[in-house]
Structure formats: structure tokens, C-alpha cells
Design a protein around this motif. Structure first.
Motif, PDB file in Angstrom:
ATOM      1  N   MET A 181      40.201   6.571  22.718  1.00  0.00           N
ATOM      2  CA  MET A 181      41.137   5.877  23.579  1.00  0.00           C
ATOM      3  C   MET A 181      40.536   5.762  25.073  1.00  0.00           C
ATOM      4  N   THR A 182      39.913   7.113  25.352  1.00  0.00           N
ATOM      5  CA  THR A 182      39.448   7.098  26.814  1.00  0.00           C
ATOM      6  C   THR A 182      38.418   6.207  27.082  1.00  0.00           C
ATOM      7  N   VAL A 183      37.177   6.180  25.893  1.00  0.00           N
ATOM      8  CA  VAL A 183      36.212   5.386  25.937  1.00  0.00           C
ATOM      9  C   VAL A 183      36.677   3.796  26.227  1.00  0.00           C
ATOM     10  N   CYS A 184      37.755   3.318  25.578  1.00  0.00           N
ATOM     11  CA  CYS A 184      38.145   1.946  25.769  1.00  0.00           C
ATOM     12  C   CYS A 184      38.469   1.483  27.316  1.00  0.00           C
ATOM     13  N   VAL A 224      42.843   4.683  36.301  1.00  0.00           N
ATOM     14  CA  VAL A 224      42.306   4.857  35.168  1.00  0.00           C
ATOM     15  C   VAL A 224      42.325   6.378  35.030  1.00  0.00           C
ATOM     16  N   ARG A 225      42.027   7.135  36.025  1.00  0.00           N
ATOM     17  CA  ARG A 225      41.903   8.528  35.968  1.00  0.00           C
ATOM     18  C   ARG A 225      43.178   9.057  35.476  1.00  0.00           C
ATOM     19  N   LEU A 226      44.348   8.483  35.892  1.00  0.00           N
ATOM     20  CA  LEU A 226      45.685   8.999  35.480  1.00  0.00           C
ATOM     21  C   LEU A 226      45.738   8.703  33.909  1.00  0.00           C
ATOM     22  N   VAL A 227      45.310   7.527  33.615  1.00  0.00           N
ATOM     23  CA  VAL A 227      45.526   7.245  32.092  1.00  0.00           C
ATOM     24  C   VAL A 227      44.782   8.277  31.474  1.00  0.00           C
ATOM     25  N   ARG A 228      43.451   8.551  31.818  1.00  0.00           N
ATOM     26  CA  ARG A 228      42.600   9.642  31.096  1.00  0.00           C
ATOM     27  C   ARG A 228      43.343  10.887  30.993  1.00  0.00           C
ATOM     28  N   GLN A 229      43.801  11.282  32.245  1.00  0.00           N
ATOM     29  CA  GLN A 229      44.594  12.425  32.214  1.00  0.00           C
ATOM     30  C   GLN A 229      45.936  12.581  31.187  1.00  0.00           C
ATOM     31  N   MET A 230      46.471  11.555  31.116  1.00  0.00           N
ATOM     32  CA  MET A 230      47.676  11.471  30.410  1.00  0.00           C
ATOM     33  C   MET A 230      47.335  11.376  28.727  1.00  0.00           C
ATOM     34  N   ILE A 231      46.274  10.771  28.492  1.00  0.00           N
ATOM     35  CA  ILE A 231      45.716  10.646  27.128  1.00  0.00           C
ATOM     36  C   ILE A 231      45.391  12.000  26.681  1.00  0.00           C
ATOM     37  N   HIS A 232      44.407  12.739  27.538  1.00  0.00           N
ATOM     38  CA  HIS A 232      43.843  14.047  27.224  1.00  0.00           C
ATOM     39  C   HIS A 232      45.201  14.999  27.070  1.00  0.00           C
ATOM     40  N   LEU A 233      46.010  14.934  27.811  1.00  0.00           N
ATOM     41  CA  LEU A 233      47.212  16.058  27.641  1.00  0.00           C
ATOM     42  C   LEU A 233      48.064  15.694  26.557  1.00  0.00           C
ATOM     43  N   ALA A 234      48.253  14.447  26.098  1.00  0.00           N
ATOM     44  CA  ALA A 234      48.906  14.237  24.838  1.00  0.00           C
ATOM     45  C   ALA A 234      48.173  14.681  23.750  1.00  0.00           C
ATOM     46  N   GLU A 275      62.173   5.338  24.707  1.00  0.00           N
ATOM     47  CA  GLU A 275      62.031   5.635  23.354  1.00  0.00           C
ATOM     48  C   GLU A 275      60.535   6.178  22.995  1.00  0.00           C
ATOM     49  N   ARG A 276      59.470   5.940  23.868  1.00  0.00           N
ATOM     50  CA  ARG A 276      58.159   5.921  23.758  1.00  0.00           C
ATOM     51  C   ARG A 276      58.112   7.620  23.668  1.00  0.00           C
ATOM     52  N   MET A 277      58.920   8.331  24.183  1.00  0.00           N
ATOM     53  CA  MET A 277      58.658   9.838  24.327  1.00  0.00           C
ATOM     54  C   MET A 277      59.050  10.608  23.011  1.00  0.00           C
ATOM     55  N   GLU A 278      59.621   9.630  21.889  1.00  0.00           N
ATOM     56  CA  GLU A 278      59.694  10.309  20.604  1.00  0.00           C
ATOM     57  C   GLU A 278      58.512  10.240  19.694  1.00  0.00           C
ATOM     58  N   LEU A 279      57.562   9.448  20.321  1.00  0.00           N
ATOM     59  CA  LEU A 279      56.228   9.267  19.478  1.00  0.00           C
ATOM     60  C   LEU A 279      55.429  10.452  19.773  1.00  0.00           C
ATOM     61  N   ARG A 280      54.272  10.501  18.625  1.00  0.00           N
ATOM     62  CA  ARG A 280      53.268  11.258  18.878  1.00  0.00           C
ATOM     63  C   ARG A 280      52.111  10.482  19.308  1.00  0.00           C
ATOM     64  N   PRO A 281      51.269  10.915  19.820  1.00  0.00           N
ATOM     65  CA  PRO A 281      49.890  10.271  20.472  1.00  0.00           C
ATOM     66  C   PRO A 281      49.357   9.227  19.661  1.00  0.00           C
ATOM     67  N   LEU A 284      50.554   5.537  19.498  1.00  0.00           N
ATOM     68  CA  LEU A 284      50.386   4.592  20.385  1.00  0.00           C
ATOM     69  C   LEU A 284      48.976   3.950  20.403  1.00  0.00           C
ATOM     70  N   GLU A 285      49.078   2.593  20.579  1.00  0.00           N
ATOM     71  CA  GLU A 285      47.827   1.741  20.699  1.00  0.00           C
ATOM     72  C   GLU A 285      47.398   1.852  22.172  1.00  0.00           C
ATOM     73  N   PHE A 286      46.064   1.383  22.268  1.00  0.00           N
ATOM     74  CA  PHE A 286      45.444   1.468  23.592  1.00  0.00           C
ATOM     75  C   PHE A 286      46.228   1.031  24.638  1.00  0.00           C
ATOM     76  N   ASP A 287      46.720  -0.280  24.514  1.00  0.00           N
ATOM     77  CA  ASP A 287      47.729  -1.041  25.299  1.00  0.00           C
ATOM     78  C   ASP A 287      49.104  -0.202  25.745  1.00  0.00           C
ATOM     79  N   ASP A 288      49.500   0.527  24.663  1.00  0.00           N
ATOM     80  CA  ASP A 288      50.709   1.394  25.220  1.00  0.00           C
ATOM     81  C   ASP A 288      50.393   2.241  26.000  1.00  0.00           C
TER      82      ASP A 288
END
Length: 303
Positions: A181-184, A224-234, A275-281, A284-288
Motif C-alpha cells: 500500500m505505501t509503495v503505491c 503522503v507522510r500522513l497516509v503512510r503513518q495511517m496505513i502502518h498504524l492500521a 462506516e469506514r471505521m467498521e472495516l479492517r485494513p 480498503l483499496e489504495f484509493d480508499d
């Protein structure tokens, strides 16, 4: 015809076997460095072909070892910087490529590629990398690529373990994770050729693959740094829903411009009914991820 054995046909090329045996005469292979050297000359030349290397390029090679890829790269006339951590291999390379070092076509650096500063004019990176540094090396490549002082990287060719390649391009559903995900965010990645164990010395236990990476140059609507941190956290607790994982503040939130723990908590609070908060990582697609990050940023701005 040149299709039979392209490499040794090169003027004065000694080929993989000679270089590997020459290093092996001086020292045994170091298992701790994950040393598995490609012995098939055609597959070595394949890396150079995948990189479209020309004499205009400044190529960075990471972990040249006996110099099998080094030799093929130098034959294109490119400028080459090679970083090698193993002192014995460095000594061997100094002897094997003395004329190229003398003429400054080859700059040989002894050190750890993850710690050493890379030249700022590299156009391509081509390497057969040890498995244990695969993930941190991708981070390092991305940092280099984003650095405003460096030349834009045109292409990267890496020989990696097949399982790592599949996670990088998220080949199967089970490969979806923070790495892919982060490589994308920066790269277009593709799996090219599969390389079975018998093409290496010593033989690894698993298949390897050539992968290519090219920067796509896409600009995102949020940091992008925020996206990376969010993805890693999840993905650090991938079994849990986002409602649970994103409640924690990313450890390095202060490194992202304009962000701090209070702002993150505000943004999170604004998504209580999302409702996205009910999902597991992995759902989610990359665009999500981009949209969720944008939404966090917007809500933090509005509150």
C-alpha cells in the motif's frame, strides 16, 4: 547469434563463474549477509536489459559481492557506484575492477547501503539484494526519490525473494499489507522474471524474482507522510477494525507538517459515525486510504 550466452561475448568479460570462484578462493560465503550470488550469465544480463542501462546512466548497485552484475553494468559504459558491506568482497572488487576504478567509471564504497550517503546524481538502481534488507531498502529508495536535491530516479531493478515481490505488488489478496500500500504512493511496481534457486551459488531455499519499479509522479491531495503513518498504524494490528487501531496517535505524527496528537484525536473523533471505521485494513483499496486521509485532514481543519 547473441541469444545463446550474451554476457561472456562482451569484450574481456570474465563471466559470473570466474568472479564467484575468485571471491570464494579468498573467503567463504557469509550466511549472515544473506549472500547468494547469481551464476547464470544470461540472467545477469537480463537485469541490465530490464534497466535499459546506457552509457548516459549513473547506476547505483547495492551489494555487488563478487561483481557479477558489476561487470555486466560496466560493459554498457555507464558510470557505476557500488556499495558493499563485506570487507573481503571489497578487496576482491578492488582487484577485479582496478582499471574501472582507476578511470573513475566505477566508484566503490565500503559500507552499509542503508547507512551510507548515496550520490545525488543516480538515475537507476540495479541490485541483487539480501532478503533481510528488502523492506528498509524500499524505504531508503523512496526517501532518495523524494529528496529535492537528488536526480529523478528513472528505473529500479531488484532481484528479491518471490514472496517479498508478491507482497510488494500485492499479487494475491493475502499479500495486501502496509508494504504494498505505501509503495503505491510513489512507485509503479511489476514482477518480471522468476529465477529458480539453481541459478545461484550457494542455492537459496526459495524462488527469486526480478522486479522493476518506476516513479509514477502522481501528486496526492493530502500529505503522503500522513497516509503512510495511517496505513502502518492500521496494518500493525490488521485483525482489528480501524475504529480500534486509528484511535491511537501515530508515533511520528509530529514529523508531518501541521500535525500533532491533538489534531489527530480531533480528526478521529469526527469519524465516530463513519462506516469506514467498521472495516479492517485489508478491506480498503489504495484509493480508499487516500480518501480517508483527506477526510481526516478536512475534519481536523474544520473542527
Amino acid at each position: 547469434t547473441s541469444s545463446a550466452r550474451p554476457a561472456p561475448a562482451g569484450e574481456g568479460m570474465r563471466g559470473a563463474r570466474w568472479l564467484i570462484d575468485s571471491l570464494r578462493d579468498k573467503q567463504p560465503f557469509d550466511k549472515s549477509l544473506g549472500q547468494h550470488f547469481l551464476v547464470n550469465d544470461e540472467l545477469i544480463v537480463r537485469a541490465v536489459e530490464l534497466g535499459n542501462v546506457t552509457d548516459e546512466d549513473h547506476v547505483l548497485e547495492i551489494g555487488p559481492g563478487p561483481g557479477v552484475l558489476t561487470e555486466a553494468l560496466l560493459s554498457t559504459g555507464c558510470k557505476l557506484t557500488a556499495i558493499e558491506i563485506d570487507t573481503g568482497a571489497v578487496e576482491h572488487l578492488r582487484g577485479a575492477f582496478a582499471p574501472e576504478i582507476e578511470s573513475e567509471q566505477l566508484l566503490l564504497i565500503e559500507g552499509d547501503a542503508l547507512q551510507t550517503r548515496w550520490p545525488e546524481t543516480v538515475t537507476k538502481i540495479i541490485a541483487n539484494i539480501p532478503y533481510q534488507i528488502s523492506s528498509p531498502l524500499i524505504d531508503e529508495l523512496t526517501r532518495y526519490h523524494r529528496n529535492p536535491r537528488t536526480t529523478e530516479l528513472q528505473r529500479i531493478v531488484l532481484l528479491v525473494q518471490e514472496e517479498f515481490a508478491e507482497r510488494l505488488v500485492m499479487e494475491y489478496e493475502s499479500d495486501v499489507g502496509s508494504l504494498g500500500m505505501t509503495v503505491c504512493l510513489d512507485w509503479e511496481c511489476e514482477i518480471e522474471d522468476k529465477v529458480p534457486p539453481h541459478h545461484f551459488s550457494p542455492m537459496p531455499k526459495v524462488n527469486s524474482c526480478y522486479i522493476t519499479m518506476e516513479p509514477h509522479g502522481e501528486a496526492w491531495p493530502c500529505d503522503v507522510r500522513l497516509v503512510r503513518q495511517m496505513i502502518h498504524l492500521a496494518f500493525d494490528q490488521r485483525r482489528k477494525k480501524l475504529r480500534s487501531t486509528l484511535k491511537a496517535v501515530p508515533r511520528r505524527i509530529g514529523r508531518v507538517n501541521g500535525w500533532h496528537a491533538g489534531r489527530w484525536k480531533q480528526a478521529y473523533a469526527a469519524h465516530q459515525d463513519d462506516e469506514r471505521m467498521e472495516l479492517r485494513p485489508e478491506e480498503l483499496e489504495f484509493d480508499d486510504w487516500i480518501e480517508l486521509c483527506e477526510s481526516f485532514t478536512r475534519n481536523a481543519d474544520n473542527s
